[in-house]
Scaffold this active site. Structure first.
Site, PDB file in Angstrom:
ATOM      1  N   SER A  37      -0.440  15.464 -42.319  1.00  0.00           N
ATOM      2  CA  SER A  37       0.098  14.130 -42.099  1.00  0.00           C
ATOM      3  C   SER A  37       0.778  14.118 -40.733  1.00  0.00           C
ATOM      4  O   SER A  37       0.239  14.653 -39.763  1.00  0.00           O
ATOM      5  CB  SER A  37       1.062  13.760 -43.228  1.00  0.00           C
ATOM      6  OG  SER A  37       1.568  12.458 -43.072  1.00  0.00           O
ATOM      7  N   TYR A  58      -1.584   3.726 -37.003  1.00  0.00           N
ATOM      8  CA  TYR A  58      -1.550   5.154 -37.316  1.00  0.00           C
ATOM      9  C   TYR A  58      -0.563   5.418 -38.452  1.00  0.00           C
ATOM     10  O   TYR A  58      -0.870   6.184 -39.378  1.00  0.00           O
ATOM     11  CB  TYR A  58      -1.159   5.936 -36.067  1.00  0.00           C
ATOM     12  CG  TYR A  58      -1.174   7.438 -36.236  1.00  0.00           C
ATOM     13  CD1 TYR A  58      -2.333   8.092 -36.621  1.00  0.00           C
ATOM     14  CD2 TYR A  58      -0.028   8.197 -36.000  1.00  0.00           C
ATOM     15  CE1 TYR A  58      -2.350   9.474 -36.779  1.00  0.00           C
ATOM     16  CE2 TYR A  58      -0.047   9.581 -36.148  1.00  0.00           C
ATOM     17  CZ  TYR A  58      -1.207  10.209 -36.533  1.00  0.00           C
ATOM     18  OH  TYR A  58      -1.219  11.566 -36.689  1.00  0.00           O
ATOM     19  N   LYS A  69      -1.278   7.282 -42.203  1.00  0.00           N
ATOM     20  CA  LYS A  69      -0.525   8.439 -42.672  1.00  0.00           C
ATOM     21  C   LYS A  69       0.321   8.105 -43.891  1.00  0.00           C
ATOM     22  O   LYS A  69       0.537   8.957 -44.770  1.00  0.00           O
ATOM     23  CB  LYS A  69       0.333   9.009 -41.539  1.00  0.00           C
ATOM     24  CG  LYS A  69      -0.490   9.628 -40.418  1.00  0.00           C
ATOM     25  CD  LYS A  69      -1.444  10.708 -40.935  1.00  0.00           C
ATOM     26  CE  LYS A  69      -2.235  11.374 -39.828  1.00  0.00           C
ATOM     27  NZ  LYS A  69      -3.174  12.397 -40.345  1.00  0.00           N
TER      28      LYS A  69
END
Length: 278
Positions: free
Chosen positions: A134, A148, A152
């Site tokens: 992660s 992004y 994650k």
């Protein structure tokens, strides 16, 4: 005890360093990359314990083929490392579907397909480890990292549920959350939204400037990060969450403190939401 690894995204970054470290300590590794030619030096140095194959996590069948190779060559898999992925910078309004949809295909759906392909081998082995790469971006949202962050955050939720599902099989899940480490992440592994709106110059724009000013200058040492990851993999009770570096810890502590403060402030009102409450 030696392990049998399958690692995605080994052309560079933490995936490459981790594959090398596992091989250097005598483990067996199926190293994968979209272009396996980038792995020829690993094969040359470790001809007995390394196998390399193409794995584009967005292509149907690639993950299953890599898992089959691991079973054929090494008899199975003990450690899966879902490392393949990339970043994207830009404000939410700046991003376009042709920019952010491929990001989710790689960072989320690719991880799902690879994990599903390897889980039968981990269960067959009677236990093992799943390492989910992660990011600090999976801990807290930051302006300019929204897309992004979203991939994650999805990975974190997926991994927490997966950990509960596979624990009865003796499989531990480790969510690694690195801060800035000196890899290619801010370089070739980062996409930037083509549109740049002046309205976001002081928020999302700050992340664009951060990339330009910090690529190749990050404080984190990838080899030291991998040393910690290896210790977590080897641990009898691995951590579910493994932030790496000062930045990741600062993000977590700041977020949790603000979260608890907000909860405490609103708790008296928020709890009075059942039928019959005044």
């Amino acid at each position: 005890m030696s392990y049998r690894w399958l690692v995605t995204g080994c052309s560079g970054g933490l995936g490459r360093v981790l594959a090398e470290a596992a091989l250097n300590r005598g483990d067996q590794v199926v190293a994968t990359a979209r272009d396996p030619r980038s792995l020829e030096d690993l094969l040359a140095r470790h001809p007995e314990t390394c196998r390399a194959t193409a794995l584009d996590v967005t292509k149907a069948g690639d993950a299953a083929a890599a898992a089959a190779l691991a079973e054929r060559e090494f008899g199975g898999v003990d450690v899966l490392v879902n490392n393949a992925g990339y970043g994207m910078l830009g404000a939410i309004e700046e991003g376009t579907p042709d920019e952010y949809r491929p990001l989710f295909e790689t960072n989320v759906f690719g991880v799902i397909e690879t994990t599903r392909a390897v889980l039968p081998l981990l269960r067959k082995a009677g236990g093992g480890r799943i390492v989910m790469m992660s990011s600090g971006a999976g801990i807290a949202g930051i302006a300019g990292d929204g897309y992004y962050n979203a991939t994650k955050f999805a990975l974190e939720g997926l991994s927490e549920a997966l950990a509960q599902e596979v624990a009865p099989f003796g499989i531990a899940t480790i969510i690694v959350e690195p801060g800035p480490f000196r890899t290619e992440f801010l370089g070739r592994s980062m996409r930037v939204a083509a549109a740049e709106m002046p309205e976001y110059a002081e928020t999302a724009g700050a992340r664009r400037r951060y990339r330009a000013d910090n690529d190749g200058l990050q404080a984190g040492d990838p080899r030291k990060a991998v040393d910690v990851i290896l210790r977590a993999v080897d641990a009898e009770r691995p951590p579910l969450h493994l932030p790496l570096g000062e930045r990741a810890y600062a993000l977590a502590r700041t977020k949790f403190a603000a979260f608890l403060e907000s909860m405490d402030e609103w708790e008296p009102l928020a709890l009075k939401t059942a039928f019959g409450d005044a």
